[in-house]
Design a protein around this motif. Sequence first.
Motif, PDB file in Angstrom:
ATOM      1  N   ILE A  32       0.810  -1.369  -0.150  1.00  0.00           N
ATOM      2  CA  ILE A  32      -0.084  -0.026  -0.007  1.00  0.00           C
ATOM      3  C   ILE A  32       0.934   1.296   0.040  1.00  0.00           C
ATOM      4  O   ILE A  32       1.779   1.249   0.749  1.00  0.00           O
ATOM      5  N   ASN A  33       0.650   2.022  -0.885  1.00  0.00           N
ATOM      6  CA  ASN A  33       1.253   3.477  -0.828  1.00  0.00           C
ATOM      7  C   ASN A  33       0.515   4.562  -0.209  1.00  0.00           C
ATOM      8  O   ASN A  33      -0.482   5.177  -0.491  1.00  0.00           O
ATOM      9  N   THR A  34       1.099   4.737   1.346  1.00  0.00           N
ATOM     10  CA  THR A  34       0.368   5.535   2.016  1.00  0.00           C
ATOM     11  C   THR A  34       0.540   6.942   1.476  1.00  0.00           C
ATOM     12  O   THR A  34      -0.119   7.826   2.245  1.00  0.00           O
ATOM     13  N   GLN A  35       1.286   7.509   0.649  1.00  0.00           N
ATOM     14  CA  GLN A  35       1.599   8.808   0.289  1.00  0.00           C
ATOM     15  C   GLN A  35       0.658   8.890  -0.930  1.00  0.00           C
ATOM     16  O   GLN A  35       1.308  10.030  -1.575  1.00  0.00           O
ATOM     17  N   CYS A  36       0.021   8.088  -1.522  1.00  0.00           N
ATOM     18  CA  CYS A  36      -0.669   8.202  -2.787  1.00  0.00           C
ATOM     19  C   CYS A  36      -1.481   9.580  -2.780  1.00  0.00           C
ATOM     20  O   CYS A  36      -1.859   9.964  -3.976  1.00  0.00           O
ATOM     21  N   GLY A  37      -2.321   9.839  -1.634  1.00  0.00           N
ATOM     22  CA  GLY A  37      -2.917  10.964  -1.649  1.00  0.00           C
ATOM     23  C   GLY A  37      -2.436  12.314  -1.668  1.00  0.00           C
ATOM     24  O   GLY A  37      -2.938  13.413  -1.417  1.00  0.00           O
ATOM     25  N   TYR A  38      -1.086  12.457  -1.603  1.00  0.00           N
ATOM     26  CA  TYR A  38      -0.496  13.674  -1.401  1.00  0.00           C
ATOM     27  C   TYR A  38      -0.591  14.609  -2.388  1.00  0.00           C
ATOM     28  O   TYR A  38      -0.621  14.224  -3.508  1.00  0.00           O
TER      29      TYR A  38
END
Length: 271
Positions: free
Chosen positions: A196-202
Amino acid sequence: MSGNYFKGHEVSCCIKYFIFGFNILFWLLGMALVGIGLWAWSEKGVLSNISSITDLGGLDPVWLFMVVGGVMFILGFAGCIGALRENTFLLKFFSVFLGIIFFLELTTGILAFVFKDWIKDQLNLFINNNIRAYRDDIDLQNLIDFTQEYWECCGAFGADDWNLNIYFNCTDGNPSREKCGVPFSCCTKDPAEDVINTQCGYDIRAKPDSEQKDYINVKGCVPQFEKWLQDNLTLVAGIFIGVALLQIFGICLAQNLVSDIEAVRASCFFT
């Protein structure tokens, strides 16, 4: 006369031990839920600072465990001990308590159907309050992420609802790295990604609206919840009817057992 007493009036063992066995499961499950809730509060340091229970601006999911577990514990205890000891007070308490829960469920269902717009507004307000408190409690954060992932939604009515959170808002004075972003649970899933890319919403909301839909789910959770209810109306109705019938069945069994106990006591008194 003693023989007539036992032949004419006796407590049904089937009903007695069915109520006992059914309620001991509820009792144990209630204790387990309360125990999980207390453990979660202990891990978060709430038990060492009781006043912090009211500090959270949103919903602490632990309350769900505590309230549901507490109700199940009380019902299970009253039904289990009441049936085993043939205690009419506990059995009547069990019936009345179960009846009140049934009445509240029925009233809530009717009001929700009649005042749908008001319920929608309250749901919107509830979600927005929890968005504000997203980073304040890890359990609340996990609950919001699960909801947004499950219903493939973002915010109450859209991604811009995350402006309500101090870490995600787009104001010029916001120093957060998550400024103008959304949580990772808003992002559309790439089947090829194992991690999971936890920074995808930046910085995603800094992009034009036409581009945002390529990266995140732009639909709000309230409309998605409504759509889910419509798509699963038969299942939801079946669950509610099943729970209601189970409650009515429990009330009838408890009242039947009370009648048997009182009949035996009356026969014993007159003999």
